[in-house]
Design a protein around this motif. Structure first.
Motif, PDB file in Angstrom:
ATOM      1  N   GLU A  40      41.547  46.042  -9.710  1.00 44.09           N
ATOM      2  CA  GLU A  40      42.138  45.279 -10.083  1.00 44.09           C
ATOM      3  C   GLU A  40      43.858  45.366  -9.575  1.00 44.09           C
ATOM      4  OE1 GLU A  40      42.301  43.454 -14.248  1.00 44.09           O
ATOM      5  OE2 GLU A  40      43.421  43.443 -12.775  1.00 44.09           O
ATOM      6  N   GLY A  41      44.118  43.893  -9.103  1.00 37.56           N
ATOM      7  CA  GLY A  41      45.412  44.231  -8.059  1.00 37.56           C
ATOM      8  C   GLY A  41      45.224  44.658  -6.200  1.00 37.56           C
ATOM      9  N   SER A  42      44.325  45.640  -5.923  1.00 40.25           N
ATOM     10  CA  SER A  42      44.776  45.841  -5.039  1.00 40.25           C
ATOM     11  C   SER A  42      44.627  45.855  -4.127  1.00 40.25           C
ATOM     12  CB  SER A  42      42.799  47.231  -5.359  1.00 40.25           C
ATOM     13  OG  SER A  42      41.875  46.406  -5.271  1.00 40.25           O
ATOM     14  N   MET A  43      44.354  44.275  -3.796  1.00 40.59           N
ATOM     15  CA  MET A  43      44.749  43.746  -2.403  1.00 40.59           C
ATOM     16  C   MET A  43      46.443  42.981  -2.416  1.00 40.59           C
ATOM     17  SD  MET A  43      41.419  42.543  -1.297  1.00 40.59           S
ATOM     18  CE  MET A  43      39.769  43.567  -0.958  1.00 40.59           C
ATOM     19  N   GLN A  44      47.027  42.757  -3.945  1.00 39.51           N
ATOM     20  CA  GLN A  44      48.262  42.590  -3.541  1.00 39.51           C
ATOM     21  C   GLN A  44      49.027  42.594  -2.719  1.00 39.51           C
ATOM     22  OE1 GLN A  44      50.414  43.711  -7.922  1.00 39.51           O
ATOM     23  NE2 GLN A  44      48.744  42.645  -8.320  1.00 39.51           N
ATOM     24  N   CYS A  73      41.023  41.468  -7.140  1.00 37.33           N
ATOM     25  CA  CYS A  73      41.564  42.651  -6.480  1.00 37.33           C
ATOM     26  C   CYS A  73      43.128  41.688  -5.971  1.00 37.33           C
ATOM     27  CB  CYS A  73      41.206  42.524  -5.444  1.00 37.33           C
ATOM     28  SG  CYS A  73      39.383  43.099  -5.144  1.00 37.33           S
ATOM     29  N   LYS A  74      43.211  40.199  -6.116  1.00 37.25           N
ATOM     30  CA  LYS A  74      44.607  39.711  -6.279  1.00 37.25           C
ATOM     31  C   LYS A  74      45.137  39.520  -4.336  1.00 37.25           C
ATOM     32  CE  LYS A  74      45.888  39.741 -11.138  1.00 37.25           C
ATOM     33  NZ  LYS A  74      44.870  40.576 -10.923  1.00 37.25           N
ATOM     34  N   PRO A  75      44.521  39.197  -4.091  1.00 38.41           N
ATOM     35  CA  PRO A  75      45.414  39.419  -2.592  1.00 38.41           C
ATOM     36  C   PRO A  75      45.938  38.221  -1.878  1.00 38.41           C
ATOM     37  CG  PRO A  75      43.481  38.401  -1.948  1.00 38.41           C
ATOM     38  CD  PRO A  75      42.754  38.407  -3.395  1.00 38.41           C
ATOM     39  N   ASP A  76      47.433  38.450  -1.314  1.00 43.48           N
ATOM     40  CA  ASP A  76      48.305  38.083  -0.912  1.00 43.48           C
ATOM     41  C   ASP A  76      47.754  36.613   0.070  1.00 43.48           C
ATOM     42  OD1 ASP A  76      49.835  39.007  -1.811  1.00 43.48           O
ATOM     43  OD2 ASP A  76      50.974  39.128   0.077  1.00 43.48           O
ATOM     44  N   HIS A  77      46.204  36.473   0.338  1.00 43.87           N
ATOM     45  CA  HIS A  77      46.024  35.820   1.712  1.00 43.87           C
ATOM     46  C   HIS A  77      44.379  35.602   1.860  1.00 43.87           C
ATOM     47  CE1 HIS A  77      49.644  34.578   3.112  1.00 43.87           C
ATOM     48  NE2 HIS A  77      49.875  35.768   3.619  1.00 43.87           N
ATOM     49  N   ILE A  78      43.457  34.724   1.551  1.00 43.87           N
ATOM     50  CA  ILE A  78      42.049  35.250   2.188  1.00 43.87           C
ATOM     51  C   ILE A  78      41.962  34.758   3.234  1.00 43.87           C
ATOM     52  CG2 ILE A  78      39.656  34.746   1.430  1.00 43.87           C
ATOM     53  CD1 ILE A  78      40.557  34.298  -1.072  1.00 43.87           C
ATOM     54  N   PHE A  79      41.061  35.497   4.042  1.00 42.82           N
ATOM     55  CA  PHE A  79      40.988  34.699   5.831  1.00 42.82           C
ATOM     56  C   PHE A  79      38.877  34.902   6.016  1.00 42.82           C
ATOM     57  CE2 PHE A  79      39.719  35.464  10.565  1.00 42.82           C
ATOM     58  CZ  PHE A  79      41.444  35.254  10.668  1.00 42.82           C
TER      59      PHE A  79
END
Ligand code: SAT
Ligand code: MN
Length: 590
Positions: free
Chosen positions: A114-118, A27-33
């Motif tokens: 795919e990449g949805s959390m950029q 998902c490629k998020p910028d951050h993980i919390f």
């Protein structure tokens, strides 16, 4: 994403960390919390949600700790046509579920993810469905890019490190992945992979579509697991009925969404019932398992209420009104100029000026509703003045009665008791109800909704009936099964039964029957109350209406049996023979 964030802050369980890592790479998020469930975290996330405009802080004098959210107008209810059960074969899902092959659905949804959390944060939500330490409790982990989902899951479940503690180093947890994408109904999927204990939800940000512990895990996956592990996941409220001498009787009741489960579970008895008390164990979902003493025990897997706001007031549900005074998230209701909430059917006069659920100015002359008919409150169960203290008991409560009820303007009497378990299963299986705003669809049309589980059964409905029948063998003292209908109307369209607090009268008869305290009269449908055993004190001018509400109209019943056949024919290949025999018996009695 900073690599540092991949390292979980609060679990060593590599089954968890590896899966989170895989999903993060996808998902490629910028951050993980990594959520821990603390109060500080709640404050931090709430502030962030307000800063981002996801939540609006409500009037803190009137509603301390309460916040408001508007969903996308295209995303206001569960969507059954986007809900899939992805078992290996279509037969396992059965004719009442949408089915897709697991590989195909994984491919499609991983493609969308795919990449949805950029540009977004991925929140890791560990949660428990069920009391801490209960053998019936299940662990789930939901990954989501919605801060609204985090804050709702925090209310609806026991969320945070408790879940990692219960999980230990096991790999037995539900894997839930949720990403909003652009909240586009054309790319909306709520997909369940029961064999993998996995859920993927994309393209929605609303309620039962995204709070994955609720309908997705606790009912769809839960029912699948229940069949495998000999227990039952049901769309039922659970209540304790305490008599004036302190005798407690626990009752579970299945009604379709938006048919008054929350109201019934929080009922306050009318003044004629001095000394009687109702305790809420749960308002929506019951997990039930035979106990060592031969009775059927139930837990409420949830920790909060996701209730329908419209129609909730001091008459219909005073306990709910108290419950939602603080620490509540309101979704899609209307706002007053001083940031109080309003909905159709709230107490007091209609305010002259409101902002409606879409954010537009509203006056009493407006043609549209101010609050969406499926607008909701998310409130912690611990706010409920009538919360049963057994709600955290790992053992659960022993169920004496199961009630099935739908919303039916005709045909179905106010109350009857089925002859036995198999007959009760038949009555549950043939339940019908008029559709409500809780799901997208034609409101008011009667559809068969077996055990109120049609949208929530995670496998073939025919096999589900067989499971119900088989469970009888494991329960030495099975609950008695009843049918109720609060919604029957006369020729002029008026309700025949006052409902709400007066439902206590029906409940008392049910409890008396469970304890063998009163006789009953046999009819073709089942046992009905004798006049002398049904308490109408203070409601004497309703007696003729009660009789009308209890009427069994043979012509209507012939039509009813024929209309039930539609579902039976659909399920025919997997329908247990016992139910076909029950149908024959009913016709013979009629
Ligand atoms: O939106 S929910 O599915 O959680 C509520 C309901 O329909 O019962
Ligand atoms: Mn429900």
């Amino acid at each position: 994403m900073k690599t540092l964030e991949l390292a979980a802050q609060n679990t060593q369980n590599s089954n968890v960390t590896q899966w989170v890592e895989e999903m993060a790479i996808l998902c490629k998020p910028d951050h993980i919390f990594w959520c821990n469930g603390s109060d500080m975290e709640k404050e931090e996330l709430t502030c962030e949600a307000v800063d981002k405009g996801v939540l609006i802080q409500l009037n803190q004098q009137k509603l301390p700790g309460c916040y408001y959210h508007r969903s996308n107008p295209n995303d206001v209810a569960r969507v059954e046509q986007c809900t899939f059960i992805c078992t290996q074969t279509r037969e396992e899902a059965g004719p009442t579920n949408n089915w897709a092959a697991p590989e195909e659905m994984y491919r499609k949804l991983y493609g969308l993810c795919e990449g949805s959390m950029q540009g977004r944060t991925m929140y890791v939500i560990p949660y428990l469905m069920g009391p801490i330490g209960s053998p019936m409790t299940k662990v789930g982990i939901e990954l989501t890019d919605s801060i609204y989902v985090v804050l709702n899951m925090r209310i609806m479940t026991r969320m945070g490190n408790v879940a990692y503690e219960q999980l230990g180093d096991s790999k037995d947890f539900n894997r839930g992945l949720h990403t909003m994408l652009d909240v586009n109904p054309d790319r909306r999927y709520i997909a369940h992979f029961p064999q993998d204990n996995t859920i993927i939800s994309v393209g929605s940000a609303y309620g039962g579509n995204v709070l994955l512990g609720k309908k997705c895990l606790a009912l769809r996956i839960g029912s699948f697991l229940g069949r495998k592990e000999q227990w039952m996941a049901e769309h039922m409220l659970i209540m304790g009925v305490e008599s004036p001498v302190g005798e407690k009787t626990y009752v579970a009741a299945a009604f379709p969404s938006a048919c008054g489960k929350t109201n019934f579970s929080m009922l306050i008895p009318p003044k004629q019932f001095q000394g009687w008390k109702i305790w809420t164990v749960g308002d929506d979902i019951a997990w039930m398992k035979p106990g060592p003493d031969g009775r059927l025990y139930a837990i409420n897997p949830e920790a909060g209420y996701f209730g329908v706001a419209p129609g909730t007031n001091m008459t219909s549900n005073p306990n709910a009104m108290k419950t939602i005074q603080r620490d509540t998230i309101y979704t899609n209701v209307a706002l007053t100029p001083d940031l109080d909430v309003w909905w159709e059917g709230k107490d007091g006069p209609v305010p002259p000026k409101l902002t409606d659920w879409k954010g537009n100015p509203w006056t009493p002359d407006s043609k549209e509703k101010a609050a969406h008919p499926n607008s909701r409150f998310t409130a912690p169960m611990h706010n409920n003045p009538a919360l049963a203290k057994e709600v955290d008991d790992p053992q659960g409560v022993p169920i004496s009665a199961i009630i099935f009820g739908g919303r039916r303007a005709s045909t179905i009497p106010l109350i009857y008791q089925t002859f036995n378990w198999i007959h009760g299963v038949y009555v549950g299986a043939t339940m019908g109800s008029e559709m409500t705003a809780a799901a997208a669809g034609t409101i008011g049309q009667v559809r068969r909704d077996p055990m109120a589980m049609l949208p929530f059964c995670g496998y073939n409905m025919g096999d589900y009936f067989t499971h119900w029948l088989k469970m009888r063998k494991h329960i030495k003292y099975p609950p008695k099964i009843f049918s109720v209908n609060w919604f029957r109307k006369d020729d002029r369209g008026h309700f025949l039964w006052p409902g709400f607090t007066e439902n206590m009268r029906v409940l008392k008869w049910i409890v008396d029957r469970c304890h063998g305290r009163c006789a009953a009269q046999e009819t073709p449908l089942g046992w009905v109350p004798k006049a002398e055993d049904f308490d109408m004190e203070g409601l004497e001018d309703h007696l003729s209406k009660l009789n009308e509400a209890q009427e069994i109209d043979l012509e209507e019943w012939k039509r009813e049996v024929i209309s039930q056949d539609e579902l039976f024919i659909k399920l025919y290949p997997d329908l247990p023979r016992e139910l076909i025999f029950q149908r024959e018996l009913l016709i013979a009695r009629l």
